[in-house]
Design a protein around this motif. Sequence first.
Motif, PDB file in Angstrom:
ATOM      1  N   LEU A  68       0.832  -1.205   0.000  1.00 29.65           N
ATOM      2  CA  LEU A  68       0.000   0.000   0.000  1.00 29.65           C
ATOM      3  C   LEU A  68       0.864   1.251   0.000  1.00 29.65           C
ATOM      4  O   LEU A  68       1.881   1.303   0.688  1.00 29.65           O
ATOM      5  N   CYS A  69       0.472   2.222  -0.774  1.00 34.58           N
ATOM      6  CA  CYS A  69       1.047   3.564  -0.683  1.00 34.58           C
ATOM      7  C   CYS A  69      -0.047   4.530  -1.098  1.00 34.58           C
ATOM      8  O   CYS A  69      -1.207   4.127  -1.223  1.00 34.58           O
ATOM      9  N   GLY A  70       0.285   5.785  -1.297  1.00 31.83           N
ATOM     10  CA  GLY A  70      -0.747   6.766  -1.632  1.00 31.83           C
ATOM     11  C   GLY A  70      -1.540   6.394  -2.870  1.00 31.83           C
ATOM     12  O   GLY A  70      -2.764   6.371  -2.866  1.00 31.83           O
ATOM     13  N   SER A  71      -0.840   6.075  -3.943  1.00 31.85           N
ATOM     14  CA  SER A  71      -1.501   5.697  -5.194  1.00 31.85           C
ATOM     15  C   SER A  71      -1.434   4.200  -5.481  1.00 31.85           C
ATOM     16  O   SER A  71      -2.163   3.702  -6.328  1.00 31.85           O
ATOM     17  N   GLY A  72      -0.521   3.505  -4.833  1.00 29.13           N
ATOM     18  CA  GLY A  72      -0.275   2.095  -5.122  1.00 29.13           C
ATOM     19  C   GLY A  72       0.740   1.905  -6.236  1.00 29.13           C
ATOM     20  O   GLY A  72       1.299   0.821  -6.387  1.00 29.13           O
ATOM     21  N   ILE A  73       1.004   2.944  -6.980  1.00 27.07           N
ATOM     22  CA  ILE A  73       1.885   2.837  -8.139  1.00 27.07           C
ATOM     23  C   ILE A  73       3.338   2.645  -7.719  1.00 27.07           C
ATOM     24  O   ILE A  73       4.004   1.703  -8.148  1.00 27.07           O
ATOM     25  N   ILE A  75       4.829   1.778  -4.843  1.00 24.99           N
ATOM     26  CA  ILE A  75       5.179   0.569  -4.104  1.00 24.99           C
ATOM     27  C   ILE A  75       5.059  -0.673  -4.987  1.00 24.99           C
ATOM     28  O   ILE A  75       5.835  -1.609  -4.861  1.00 24.99           O
ATOM     29  N   SER A  76       4.114  -0.668  -5.946  1.00 23.89           N
ATOM     30  CA  SER A  76       4.013  -1.819  -6.851  1.00 23.89           C
ATOM     31  C   SER A  76       5.250  -1.907  -7.734  1.00 23.89           C
ATOM     32  O   SER A  76       5.739  -3.003  -8.028  1.00 23.89           O
ATOM     33  N   MET A  77       5.785  -0.770  -8.154  1.00 26.38           N
ATOM     34  CA  MET A  77       7.014  -0.774  -8.947  1.00 26.38           C
ATOM     35  C   MET A  77       8.180  -1.335  -8.141  1.00 26.38           C
ATOM     36  O   MET A  77       8.979  -2.125  -8.655  1.00 26.38           O
ATOM     37  N   ALA A  78       8.266  -0.942  -6.877  1.00 24.64           N
ATOM     38  CA  ALA A  78       9.340  -1.445  -6.015  1.00 24.64           C
ATOM     39  C   ALA A  78       9.217  -2.949  -5.817  1.00 24.64           C
ATOM     40  O   ALA A  78      10.201  -3.688  -5.939  1.00 24.64           O
ATOM     41  N   VAL A  79       8.033  -3.430  -5.507  1.00 28.08           N
ATOM     42  CA  VAL A  79       7.816  -4.858  -5.286  1.00 28.08           C
ATOM     43  C   VAL A  79       8.192  -5.653  -6.535  1.00 28.08           C
ATOM     44  O   VAL A  79       8.846  -6.702  -6.452  1.00 28.08           O
ATOM     45  N   ALA A  84      11.016 -12.860  -8.474  1.00 28.55           N
ATOM     46  CA  ALA A  84      10.208 -13.952  -7.935  1.00 28.55           C
ATOM     47  C   ALA A  84       8.819 -13.492  -7.514  1.00 28.55           C
ATOM     48  O   ALA A  84       7.999 -14.298  -7.078  1.00 28.55           O
ATOM     49  N   VAL A  85       8.561 -12.211  -7.666  1.00 24.36           N
ATOM     50  CA  VAL A  85       7.308 -11.650  -7.188  1.00 24.36           C
ATOM     51  C   VAL A  85       6.541 -11.045  -8.363  1.00 24.36           C
ATOM     52  O   VAL A  85       7.117 -10.428  -9.246  1.00 24.36           O
ATOM     53  N   ARG A  86       5.230 -11.249  -8.331  1.00 30.44           N
ATOM     54  CA  ARG A  86       4.344 -10.676  -9.331  1.00 30.44           C
ATOM     55  C   ARG A  86       3.287  -9.861  -8.599  1.00 30.44           C
ATOM     56  O   ARG A  86       2.389 -10.413  -7.976  1.00 30.44           O
ATOM     57  N   CYS A  87       3.453  -8.547  -8.654  1.00 30.53           N
ATOM     58  CA  CYS A  87       2.562  -7.630  -7.946  1.00 30.53           C
ATOM     59  C   CYS A  87       1.666  -6.917  -8.945  1.00 30.53           C
ATOM     60  O   CYS A  87       2.153  -6.360  -9.929  1.00 30.53           O
ATOM     61  N   ALA A  88       0.379  -6.924  -8.663  1.00 30.36           N
ATOM     62  CA  ALA A  88      -0.592  -6.255  -9.524  1.00 30.36           C
ATOM     63  C   ALA A  88      -1.245  -5.107  -8.763  1.00 30.36           C
ATOM     64  O   ALA A  88      -1.707  -5.285  -7.636  1.00 30.36           O
ATOM     65  N   LEU A  89      -1.277  -3.943  -9.387  1.00 32.96           N
ATOM     66  CA  LEU A  89      -1.986  -2.792  -8.837  1.00 32.96           C
ATOM     67  C   LEU A  89      -3.467  -2.963  -9.165  1.00 32.96           C
ATOM     68  O   LEU A  89      -3.834  -3.086 -10.332  1.00 32.96           O
ATOM     69  N   VAL A 107       1.273 -10.805  -4.891  1.00 28.67           N
ATOM     70  CA  VAL A 107       1.123  -9.551  -4.149  1.00 28.67           C
ATOM     71  C   VAL A 107       0.124  -8.676  -4.902  1.00 28.67           C
ATOM     72  O   VAL A 107       0.131  -8.638  -6.128  1.00 28.67           O
ATOM     73  N   ILE A 108      -0.718  -7.969  -4.134  1.00 25.77           N
ATOM     74  CA  ILE A 108      -1.516  -6.910  -4.743  1.00 25.77           C
ATOM     75  C   ILE A 108      -1.111  -5.592  -4.101  1.00 25.77           C
ATOM     76  O   ILE A 108      -0.716  -5.549  -2.936  1.00 25.77           O
ATOM     77  N   ALA A 109      -1.223  -4.556  -4.900  1.00 28.38           N
ATOM     78  CA  ALA A 109      -0.962  -3.199  -4.426  1.00 28.38           C
ATOM     79  C   ALA A 109      -2.233  -2.381  -4.596  1.00 28.38           C
ATOM     80  O   ALA A 109      -2.991  -2.585  -5.553  1.00 28.38           O
ATOM     81  N   MET A 110      -2.435  -1.471  -3.658  1.00 25.62           N
ATOM     82  CA  MET A 110      -3.586  -0.582  -3.724  1.00 25.62           C
ATOM     83  C   MET A 110      -3.176   0.798  -3.241  1.00 25.62           C
ATOM     84  O   MET A 110      -2.240   0.933  -2.438  1.00 25.62           O
ATOM     85  N   GLY A 111      -3.886   1.804  -3.708  1.00 25.84           N
ATOM     86  CA  GLY A 111      -3.612   3.182  -3.324  1.00 25.84           C
ATOM     87  C   GLY A 111      -4.572   3.679  -2.267  1.00 25.84           C
ATOM     88  O   GLY A 111      -5.772   3.768  -2.510  1.00 25.84           O
ATOM     89  N   ALA A 112      -4.045   4.032  -1.113  1.00 25.82           N
ATOM     90  CA  ALA A 112      -4.888   4.481   0.001  1.00 25.82           C
ATOM     91  C   ALA A 112      -5.609   5.791  -0.300  1.00 25.82           C
ATOM     92  O   ALA A 112      -6.676   6.050   0.248  1.00 25.82           O
ATOM     93  N   ARG A 113      -5.047   6.599  -1.189  1.00 29.09           N
ATOM     94  CA  ARG A 113      -5.696   7.863  -1.539  1.00 29.09           C
ATOM     95  C   ARG A 113      -6.760   7.674  -2.616  1.00 29.09           C
ATOM     96  O   ARG A 113      -7.489   8.611  -2.946  1.00 29.09           O
ATOM     97  N   LEU A 114      -6.837   6.472  -3.165  1.00 29.41           N
ATOM     98  CA  LEU A 114      -7.736   6.212  -4.280  1.00 29.41           C
ATOM     99  C   LEU A 114      -8.817   5.177  -3.984  1.00 29.41           C
ATOM    100  O   LEU A 114      -9.767   5.047  -4.747  1.00 29.41           O
ATOM    101  N   ILE A 115      -8.644   4.419  -2.919  1.00 27.11           N
ATOM    102  CA  ILE A 115      -9.550   3.307  -2.635  1.00 27.11           C
ATOM    103  C   ILE A 115      -9.919   3.351  -1.148  1.00 27.11           C
ATOM    104  O   ILE A 115      -9.065   3.642  -0.314  1.00 27.11           O
ATOM    105  N   GLY A 116     -11.161   3.109  -0.838  1.00 28.35           N
ATOM    106  CA  GLY A 116     -11.593   3.093   0.554  1.00 28.35           C
ATOM    107  C   GLY A 116     -11.410   1.720   1.179  1.00 28.35           C
ATOM    108  O   GLY A 116     -11.158   0.733   0.479  1.00 28.35           O
ATOM    109  N   PRO A 117     -11.572   1.635   2.487  1.00 28.07           N
ATOM    110  CA  PRO A 117     -11.392   0.361   3.185  1.00 28.07           C
ATOM    111  C   PRO A 117     -12.312  -0.759   2.694  1.00 28.07           C
ATOM    112  O   PRO A 117     -11.880  -1.903   2.577  1.00 28.07           O
TER     113      PRO A 117
END
Length: 148
Positions: A68-73, A75-79, A84-89, A107-117
């Motif tokens: 998770l990060c602000g946009s998810g973008i 942190i998904s790039m870093a992951v 060995a890891v396949r992360c999808a935003l 792994v999934i990535a999501m943006g906290a500023r873009l998606i609610g709980p």
Amino acid sequence: MWAPMKIAIASDHAALDLKADLREWLIELGHEVADLGPDTADSVDYPDFGYLLAGVVAEGTVDRGIALCGSGIGISMAVNRNAAVRCALVSEPVSARLCREHNDANVIAMGARLIGPDMAKACIEAFLQSEFEGGRHQRRVDKLSNPS
């Protein structure tokens, strides 16, 4: 529902509150959750936490990861720097399901500023409940780790 899993979760400062909410929810569902940080709202660099998350997923210490990060973008790039890891935003459950079924995402990535709980939880449910279909998708997934 689904079988309990070991799940690692990491964020940057922008997603700290969402991470805490999702961690508690996953624990309530019976999953073992490794919270890789951060622990405070002090500004941090998302690559540090993305690399940490990718490492535990690649080692097999956990079954799946949530980044998770602000946009998810970012942190998904870093992951995804770890072969060995396949992360999808993702931002909705259909993508969360398809990234498992077709891409064997661990792994999934999501943006906290873009998606609610609530939407984040729906994405996680789809992600954890879905299995890789293999078959025609396997050779493509193999190329993600071995591009040559």
